[in-house]
Motif scaffolding. Structure first.
Motif, mmCIF file in Angstrom:
data_model
loop_
_atom_site.group_PDB
_atom_site.id
_atom_site.type_symbol
_atom_site.label_atom_id
_atom_site.label_comp_id
_atom_site.label_asym_id
_atom_site.label_seq_id
_atom_site.Cartn_x
_atom_site.Cartn_y
_atom_site.Cartn_z
ATOM 1 N N PRO A 258 0.812 -1.225 0.000
ATOM 2 C CA PRO A 258 0.000 0.000 0.000
ATOM 3 C C PRO A 258 0.841 1.269 0.000
ATOM 4 O O PRO A 258 0.491 2.247 -0.666
ATOM 5 N N THR A 259 1.963 1.254 0.735
ATOM 6 C CA THR A 259 2.812 2.448 0.779
ATOM 7 C C THR A 259 3.416 2.733 -0.592
ATOM 8 O O THR A 259 3.409 3.878 -1.071
ATOM 9 N N ASP A 260 3.940 1.701 -1.256
ATOM 10 C CA ASP A 260 4.500 1.892 -2.600
ATOM 11 C C ASP A 260 3.414 2.288 -3.593
ATOM 12 O O ASP A 260 3.656 3.084 -4.517
ATOM 13 N N LEU A 261 2.227 1.748 -3.399
ATOM 14 C CA LEU A 261 1.121 2.049 -4.305
ATOM 15 C C LEU A 261 0.739 3.527 -4.224
ATOM 16 O O LEU A 261 0.628 4.213 -5.253
ATOM 17 N N ILE A 262 0.542 4.030 -3.002
ATOM 18 C CA ILE A 262 0.193 5.438 -2.846
ATOM 19 C C ILE A 262 1.353 6.336 -3.284
ATOM 20 O O ILE A 262 1.147 7.380 -3.920
ATOM 21 N N HIS A 263 2.579 5.914 -2.975
ATOM 22 C CA HIS A 263 3.753 6.685 -3.401
ATOM 23 C C HIS A 263 3.759 6.854 -4.916
ATOM 24 O O HIS A 263 4.009 7.952 -5.440
ATOM 25 N N SER A 264 3.478 5.782 -5.629
ATOM 26 C CA SER A 264 3.491 5.847 -7.097
ATOM 27 C C SER A 264 2.411 6.784 -7.629
ATOM 28 O O SER A 264 2.614 7.449 -8.647
ATOM 29 N N LEU A 265 1.285 6.864 -6.931
ATOM 30 C CA LEU A 265 0.176 7.701 -7.400
ATOM 31 C C LEU A 265 0.417 9.183 -7.133
ATOM 32 O O LEU A 265 0.215 10.025 -8.012
ATOM 33 N N ILE A 266 0.857 9.514 -5.908
ATOM 34 C CA ILE A 266 0.984 10.935 -5.589
ATOM 35 C C ILE A 266 2.284 11.523 -6.137
ATOM 36 O O ILE A 266 2.362 12.732 -6.372
ATOM 37 N N SER A 267 3.292 10.684 -6.372
ATOM 38 C CA SER A 267 4.534 11.188 -6.970
ATOM 39 C C SER A 267 4.339 11.550 -8.436
ATOM 40 O O SER A 267 5.158 12.282 -9.019
ATOM 41 N N ALA A 268 3.266 11.048 -9.022
ATOM 42 C CA ALA A 268 2.985 11.366 -10.429
ATOM 43 C C ALA A 268 2.298 12.718 -10.588
ATOM 44 O O ALA A 268 2.174 13.223 -11.706
ATOM 45 N N PHE A 269 1.857 13.334 -9.480
ATOM 46 C CA PHE A 269 1.226 14.646 -9.560
ATOM 47 C C PHE A 269 2.221 15.681 -10.060
ATOM 48 O O PHE A 269 3.393 15.682 -9.687
ATOM 49 N N SER A 270 1.730 16.574 -10.910
ATOM 50 C CA SER A 270 2.562 17.665 -11.426
ATOM 51 C C SER A 270 1.647 18.819 -11.816
ATOM 52 O O SER A 270 0.424 18.738 -11.676
ATOM 53 N N GLU A 271 2.243 19.885 -12.320
ATOM 54 C CA GLU A 271 1.446 21.019 -12.784
ATOM 55 C C GLU A 271 0.558 20.639 -13.951
ATOM 56 O O GLU A 271 -0.463 21.282 -14.212
ATOM 57 N N HIS A 272 0.914 19.580 -14.666
ATOM 58 C CA HIS A 272 0.147 19.163 -15.832
ATOM 59 C C HIS A 272 -0.863 18.055 -15.519
ATOM 60 O O HIS A 272 -1.777 17.806 -16.299
ATOM 61 N N TYR A 273 -0.675 17.384 -14.401
ATOM 62 C CA TYR A 273 -1.618 16.340 -13.995
ATOM 63 C C TYR A 273 -1.693 16.335 -12.472
ATOM 64 O O TYR A 273 -0.698 16.045 -11.798
ATOM 65 N N CYS A 274 -2.870 16.663 -11.955
ATOM 66 C CA CYS A 274 -3.001 16.756 -10.505
ATOM 67 C C CYS A 274 -4.450 16.429 -10.107
ATOM 68 O O CYS A 274 -5.164 17.272 -9.566
ATOM 69 N N ASP A 275 -4.864 15.213 -10.379
ATOM 70 C CA ASP A 275 -6.240 14.795 -10.128
ATOM 71 C C ASP A 275 -6.358 14.207 -8.721
ATOM 72 O O ASP A 275 -6.316 12.995 -8.536
ATOM 73 N N PHE A 276 -6.495 15.069 -7.735
ATOM 74 C CA PHE A 276 -6.644 14.600 -6.362
ATOM 75 C C PHE A 276 -7.903 13.751 -6.197
ATOM 76 O O PHE A 276 -7.930 12.821 -5.394
ATOM 77 N N GLY A 277 -8.951 14.099 -6.942
ATOM 78 C CA GLY A 277 -10.218 13.383 -6.805
ATOM 79 C C GLY A 277 -10.120 11.911 -7.145
ATOM 80 O O GLY A 277 -10.849 11.095 -6.578
#
Length: 228
Positions: free
Chosen positions: A161-180
């Motif tokens: 679960p930790t690696d899974l969430i890490h992979s998702l939130i580390s992909a956030f950027s100014e061009h992609y930031c879908d918190f929902g």
């Protein structure tokens, strides 16, 4: 006759044929007849069937891998509503061997412009074979941390679960930031994630830090010690 001379015979209601859902295959009662297509399969179940087939294929071949993406969330107890595809993490050095296994199984291989994954199709569903998560190569340590879980009755390694969430939130950027899209995932696995480790790993990046702050304000996770 009416007062204007028109007939008043009662109108006949059109006959309505009873509709029945098909419940079996072509040779079973309720199934489609010869030449008739099967009813569409539930999309989520179709993705799970493809996931199981690829996972079993990799296990037989002895490949090191871990399930990622929405199917990994499902394996950890999250939503069964799967929309897109199944993701498998493999080591970059194993790319050639994994590709050979897929081709031997008769599955097509597509090489997209991105150099960190390959794509294939199984049972009509898209499968991504991933060599890097959020611009970080898949490592042996990551695969060793994977949890062996049942995925619709088939055991296979699933990203922690930790690696899974890490992979998702580390992909956030100014061009992609879908918190929902990530918020329900965080809610589903919050008790299994090492949030302090995530803060150390990516909390100094603006978008992941903002998401972690949102989780605190929504009481999904506890606030970091030393902060109000």
């Amino acid at each position: 006759m009416t007062h204007n001379g028109e007939d008043t015979a009662p109108l006949r209601r059109p006959e309505v044929t009873e509709l029945r859902l098909a419940t079996g295959g072509p040779d079973q009662p309720g199934g489609p007849g010869p030449g008739q297509p099967d009813l569409p399969q539930d999309r989520s179940q179709a993705i799970l069937e493809a996931t199981k087939e690829i996972g079993a294929l990799f296990k037989r071949a002895g490949h090191r891998f871990a399930l990622a993406g929405s199917v990994a969330v499902y394996a950890h107890g999250g939503s069964r509503y799967l929309q897109h595809d199944a993701d498998f993490c493999v080591l970059p050095d194993d790319a050639e061997a994994v590709t050979g296994t897929l081709r031997e199984a008769g599955l097509p291989i597509r090489t997209p412009p991105e150099d960190w994954l390959l794509k294939t199709t199984c049972r009509g569903q898209n499968i991504d074979i991933i060599f890097a998560l959020a611009h970080q190569p898949v490592t042996e340590e990551m695969l060793e941390r994977a949890h062996v879980l049942p995925v619709d009755s088939v055991l296979m390694p699933v990203l922690s679960p930790t690696d899974l969430i890490h992979s998702l939130i580390s992909a956030f950027s100014e061009h992609y930031c879908d918190f929902g899209a990530v918020l329900p995932v965080a809610r589903a696995v919050r008790e299994k994630v090492d949030w302090d480790e995530l803060r150390v790993a990516c909390g100094d990046q603006p978008m992941p830090a903002a998401f972690l702050f949102l989780l605190e304000r929504l009481n999904v996770i506890d606030a970091q010690e030393g902060q109000p």
